[in-house]
Design a protein around this motif. Structure first.
Motif, PDB file in Angstrom:
ATOM      1  N   SER A 193      -6.266 -24.349  -1.832  1.00  0.00           N
ATOM      2  CA  SER A 193      -5.707 -24.632  -0.522  1.00  0.00           C
ATOM      3  C   SER A 193      -6.166 -25.549   0.370  1.00  0.00           C
ATOM      4  O   SER A 193      -7.115 -26.295  -0.120  1.00  0.00           O
ATOM      5  N   GLY A 194      -5.819 -25.692   1.657  1.00  0.00           N
ATOM      6  CA  GLY A 194      -5.629 -27.036   2.146  1.00  0.00           C
ATOM      7  C   GLY A 194      -6.513 -27.436   2.961  1.00  0.00           C
ATOM      8  O   GLY A 194      -6.168 -27.808   4.165  1.00  0.00           O
ATOM      9  N   TRP A 195      -7.773 -27.672   2.848  1.00  0.00           N
ATOM     10  CA  TRP A 195      -8.826 -28.523   3.672  1.00  0.00           C
ATOM     11  C   TRP A 195      -8.662 -29.931   2.996  1.00  0.00           C
ATOM     12  O   TRP A 195      -8.317 -30.123   1.762  1.00  0.00           O
ATOM     13  N   ARG A 196      -9.111 -30.815   3.900  1.00  0.00           N
ATOM     14  CA  ARG A 196      -9.001 -32.360   3.638  1.00  0.00           C
ATOM     15  C   ARG A 196     -10.332 -32.485   2.573  1.00  0.00           C
ATOM     16  O   ARG A 196     -11.264 -32.372   3.237  1.00  0.00           O
ATOM     17  N   PRO A 197      -9.941 -32.962   1.425  1.00  0.00           N
ATOM     18  CA  PRO A 197     -11.289 -33.256   0.644  1.00  0.00           C
ATOM     19  C   PRO A 197     -12.191 -34.166   1.260  1.00  0.00           C
ATOM     20  O   PRO A 197     -11.670 -35.182   2.022  1.00  0.00           O
ATOM     21  N   LEU A 198     -13.488 -33.874   0.745  1.00  0.00           N
ATOM     22  CA  LEU A 198     -14.629 -34.684   1.387  1.00  0.00           C
ATOM     23  C   LEU A 198     -14.185 -36.298   1.212  1.00  0.00           C
ATOM     24  O   LEU A 198     -14.028 -36.640  -0.044  1.00  0.00           O
ATOM     25  N   GLY A 199     -14.135 -37.157   2.183  1.00  0.00           N
ATOM     26  CA  GLY A 199     -13.819 -38.569   1.977  1.00  0.00           C
ATOM     27  C   GLY A 199     -14.137 -39.293   3.009  1.00  0.00           C
ATOM     28  O   GLY A 199     -15.350 -38.947   3.794  1.00  0.00           O
ATOM     29  N   GLU A 200     -13.499 -40.487   3.391  1.00  0.00           N
ATOM     30  CA  GLU A 200     -13.885 -41.330   4.286  1.00  0.00           C
ATOM     31  C   GLU A 200     -13.343 -41.000   5.868  1.00  0.00           C
ATOM     32  O   GLU A 200     -12.648 -41.695   6.287  1.00  0.00           O
ATOM     33  N   THR A 201     -13.931 -39.910   6.155  1.00  0.00           N
ATOM     34  CA  THR A 201     -13.608 -39.580   7.599  1.00  0.00           C
ATOM     35  C   THR A 201     -14.809 -39.809   8.514  1.00  0.00           C
ATOM     36  O   THR A 201     -16.091 -39.774   7.895  1.00  0.00           O
ATOM     37  N   PRO A 202     -14.725 -39.830   9.723  1.00  0.00           N
ATOM     38  CA  PRO A 202     -15.975 -39.949  10.581  1.00  0.00           C
ATOM     39  C   PRO A 202     -16.869 -38.819  10.326  1.00  0.00           C
ATOM     40  O   PRO A 202     -18.000 -38.901  10.467  1.00  0.00           O
ATOM     41  N   ILE A 203     -16.268 -37.508  10.176  1.00  0.00           N
ATOM     42  CA  ILE A 203     -16.972 -36.130  10.101  1.00  0.00           C
ATOM     43  C   ILE A 203     -16.739 -35.744   8.665  1.00  0.00           C
ATOM     44  O   ILE A 203     -15.533 -35.407   8.159  1.00  0.00           O
ATOM     45  N   ARG A 204     -17.794 -35.685   7.952  1.00  0.00           N
ATOM     46  CA  ARG A 204     -17.842 -35.085   6.483  1.00  0.00           C
ATOM     47  C   ARG A 204     -18.681 -33.820   6.535  1.00  0.00           C
ATOM     48  O   ARG A 204     -19.848 -33.704   6.529  1.00  0.00           O
ATOM     49  N   LEU A 205     -17.932 -32.681   6.509  1.00  0.00           N
ATOM     50  CA  LEU A 205     -18.363 -31.256   6.913  1.00  0.00           C
ATOM     51  C   LEU A 205     -18.476 -30.726   5.511  1.00  0.00           C
ATOM     52  O   LEU A 205     -17.497 -30.378   4.835  1.00  0.00           O
ATOM     53  N   GLY A 206     -19.893 -30.068   5.204  1.00  0.00           N
ATOM     54  CA  GLY A 206     -20.117 -29.112   4.058  1.00  0.00           C
ATOM     55  C   GLY A 206     -20.121 -27.770   4.739  1.00  0.00           C
ATOM     56  O   GLY A 206     -20.704 -27.449   5.849  1.00  0.00           O
ATOM     57  N   LEU A 207     -19.696 -26.819   3.802  1.00  0.00           N
ATOM     58  CA  LEU A 207     -19.743 -25.357   4.380  1.00  0.00           C
ATOM     59  C   LEU A 207     -20.147 -24.507   3.236  1.00  0.00           C
ATOM     60  O   LEU A 207     -19.748 -24.752   2.047  1.00  0.00           O
ATOM     61  N   ARG A 251     -25.909 -33.947  -3.079  1.00  0.00           N
ATOM     62  CA  ARG A 251     -24.498 -33.651  -2.842  1.00  0.00           C
ATOM     63  C   ARG A 251     -24.762 -33.724  -1.273  1.00  0.00           C
ATOM     64  O   ARG A 251     -23.652 -34.081  -0.579  1.00  0.00           O
ATOM     65  N   VAL A 252     -25.734 -33.220  -0.666  1.00  0.00           N
ATOM     66  CA  VAL A 252     -25.693 -33.059   0.665  1.00  0.00           C
ATOM     67  C   VAL A 252     -26.182 -34.168   1.397  1.00  0.00           C
ATOM     68  O   VAL A 252     -25.542 -34.808   2.421  1.00  0.00           O
ATOM     69  N   ILE A 253     -27.376 -34.846   1.059  1.00  0.00           N
ATOM     70  CA  ILE A 253     -28.061 -35.727   1.758  1.00  0.00           C
ATOM     71  C   ILE A 253     -27.120 -36.987   1.451  1.00  0.00           C
ATOM     72  O   ILE A 253     -27.017 -37.617   0.225  1.00  0.00           O
ATOM     73  N   GLY A 254     -26.811 -37.787   2.407  1.00  0.00           N
ATOM     74  CA  GLY A 254     -26.026 -38.961   2.520  1.00  0.00           C
ATOM     75  C   GLY A 254     -24.640 -38.754   2.379  1.00  0.00           C
ATOM     76  O   GLY A 254     -23.975 -39.569   2.339  1.00  0.00           O
ATOM     77  N   ARG A 255     -23.999 -37.597   2.093  1.00  0.00           N
ATOM     78  CA  ARG A 255     -22.616 -37.436   1.902  1.00  0.00           C
ATOM     79  C   ARG A 255     -21.945 -36.470   3.102  1.00  0.00           C
ATOM     80  O   ARG A 255     -21.118 -36.809   3.822  1.00  0.00           O
ATOM     81  N   TYR A 256     -22.827 -35.438   3.765  1.00  0.00           N
ATOM     82  CA  TYR A 256     -22.610 -34.700   4.827  1.00  0.00           C
ATOM     83  C   TYR A 256     -22.990 -35.381   5.989  1.00  0.00           C
ATOM     84  O   TYR A 256     -24.233 -35.677   6.072  1.00  0.00           O
ATOM     85  N   THR A 257     -22.099 -35.367   7.038  1.00  0.00           N
ATOM     86  CA  THR A 257     -22.527 -35.449   8.523  1.00  0.00           C
ATOM     87  C   THR A 257     -23.036 -34.275   9.201  1.00  0.00           C
ATOM     88  O   THR A 257     -23.990 -34.278   9.857  1.00  0.00           O
ATOM     89  N   HIS A 258     -22.196 -33.329   8.743  1.00  0.00           N
ATOM     90  CA  HIS A 258     -22.519 -31.891   9.398  1.00  0.00           C
ATOM     91  C   HIS A 258     -22.546 -30.780   8.262  1.00  0.00           C
ATOM     92  O   HIS A 258     -21.897 -31.078   7.171  1.00  0.00           O
ATOM     93  N   LEU A 259     -23.018 -29.820   8.607  1.00  0.00           N
ATOM     94  CA  LEU A 259     -23.349 -28.580   7.564  1.00  0.00           C
ATOM     95  C   LEU A 259     -23.058 -27.447   8.366  1.00  0.00           C
ATOM     96  O   LEU A 259     -23.909 -27.119   9.218  1.00  0.00           O
ATOM     97  N   VAL A 260     -22.060 -26.408   8.015  1.00  0.00           N
ATOM     98  CA  VAL A 260     -22.111 -25.120   8.394  1.00  0.00           C
ATOM     99  C   VAL A 260     -22.986 -24.158   7.291  1.00  0.00           C
ATOM    100  O   VAL A 260     -22.315 -24.012   6.272  1.00  0.00           O
TER     101      VAL A 260
END
Length: 365
Positions: A8-22, A83-92
């Motif tokens: 379903s429909g979240w925006r895949p991690l990519g070239e956005t200002p905020i890259r959120l991991g959950l 996966r996390v370091i350098g890719r995510y700007t934010h993490l929940v």
């Protein structure tokens, strides 16, 4: 580790200002639901959801699957670091579980130094038993499941809840909880309501009557405990069995059932019973409300006072359930009214809009 395309429909991690991991718990699919809600609310966010396997199959949408038996493997730990370091700007980080496998320890607190050093902004998300204090819950709740808990299990759960509370209080990080009762355990936290796809649970089946206007011979009452212990199932089964045997209700007890089949049962039920032990309501109750079903559950008085607008749930204890349920099924108009109010409440509080707004300050930090 297995990578899949989310269903379903979240925006895949990519070239956005905020890259959120959950993740990595994704209990009841809530990390995935939060990702979808936040991405729908904000065009500047893309997301990636990680899920630790908890059963024979993966029941909820996710990007990354993690096998628990591999948490101690160095290759998985390195993959998670990359996966996390350098890719995510934010993490929940949900359920206070570690995100780097067992590289640093068994809880998120052990990973925080590395995340801080890498500049990843972290928020903590609690779902339930990882922060719910057994002794305090037992003291304030007569129907608490912790009354019957073995001493060794209680001690283990108490130590975990106290450790995670210390992490929440000393980390200085934003803390969120998915159910309002957890605010009693984490007073400084913010309620981020559970999210469901309200339209996906829509039902055209009338409550307490058939389409042609004829009432069912017996009202269908559904109870679908994910865990009998936490739902108070054993406390209410004698009442439900008695009402079923007397012909007052047609009891449907659903356990270990695929989500799609359970959804069909909810949509066709007249009444849904949630939990009668914890004193709050969770994802299943919201799904039933989204389907327009009147819900009975036990809501503790202190929990009700924490909410601006309590849900239209018929409040009952194991001792009052017989009277409350009998009165409800005898009054189709009241049941239908509660069902309609339930849909509106689910749409207002649990369709993801409120939850996405709750995370705005964290995302904009």
């Amino acid at each position: 580790m297995e990578t899949t395309t989310p269903a379903s429909g979240w925006r895949p991690l990519g070239e956005t200002p905020i890259r959120l991991g959950l993740g990595p718990a994704n209990y009841a699919g809530q990390a995935a639901a939060f990702a979808e809600a936040i991405c729908r609310h904000r065009a500047d966010v893309s997301a990636e959801v990680t899920t630790r396997r908890t059963g024979a199959r993966f029941a909820f949408p996710t990007d990354i699957h993690i096998e628990p038996e591999r948490l101690g493997d160095l290759d998985l730990q390195i993959e998670q670091l990359q996966r996390v370091i350098g890719r995510y700007t934010h993490l929940v980080a949900d359920a206070f579980l570690p995100v780097f496998g067992l590289l640093n320890g068994h809880h998120i607190g052990a990973d925080l130094p590395a995340l801080r050093q890498a500049g990843v902004k972290v928020a903590l998300l609690a779902h339930g038993s990882e922060v719910r204090h057994p002794v305090r819950h037992r003291e304030r709740t007569a129907h608490s499941p912790f009354h019957t808990l073995a001493d060794d299990v209680r001690d283990k759960m108490t130590a975990r809840a106290e450790r995670n509370r210390r992490v929440a209080e000393t980390s200085g990080l934003p803390v969120f909880v998915t159910t309002p009762d957890l605010l009693l355990d984490l007073p400084s936290a913010t309620w981020a309501p559970v999210v469901v796809n309200v339209s996906a649970w829509h039902s055209d089946e009338p409550v307490l009557r058939r389409r042609a206007g004829l009432r069912r011979r017996r009202p269908v009452v559904l109870h679908a405990p994910s865990k009998r212990w936490t739902k108070g199932t054993e406390q209410i089964l004698p009442v439900l069995t008695s009402l079923h045997d007397e012909g007052v209700i047609d009891l449907r007890l659903a356990e270990k059932m695929p989500w799609t089949e359970l959804r069909d049962l909810v949509r066709s039920a007249d009444v849904v019973l949630d939990q009668f032990a914890l004193g709050s309501y969770g994802t299943f109750a919201v799904e039933a409300m989204a389907a327009g079903r009147p819900v009975l559950a036990y809501l503790h008085d202190e929990v009700v006072t924490l909410m601006d607008e309590p849900p239209p749930i018929v409040n009952a204890t194991p001792q009052t359930l017989r009277d409350e349920l009998t009165a409800l099924v005898a009054d189709p108009r009241r049941a239908a009214r509660i069902g309609a109010e339930s849909v509106e409440y689910a749409r207002e509080y649990h369709d993801g809009r409120r939850t996405a707004r709750v995370f705005e300050e964290f995302l904009d930090a």
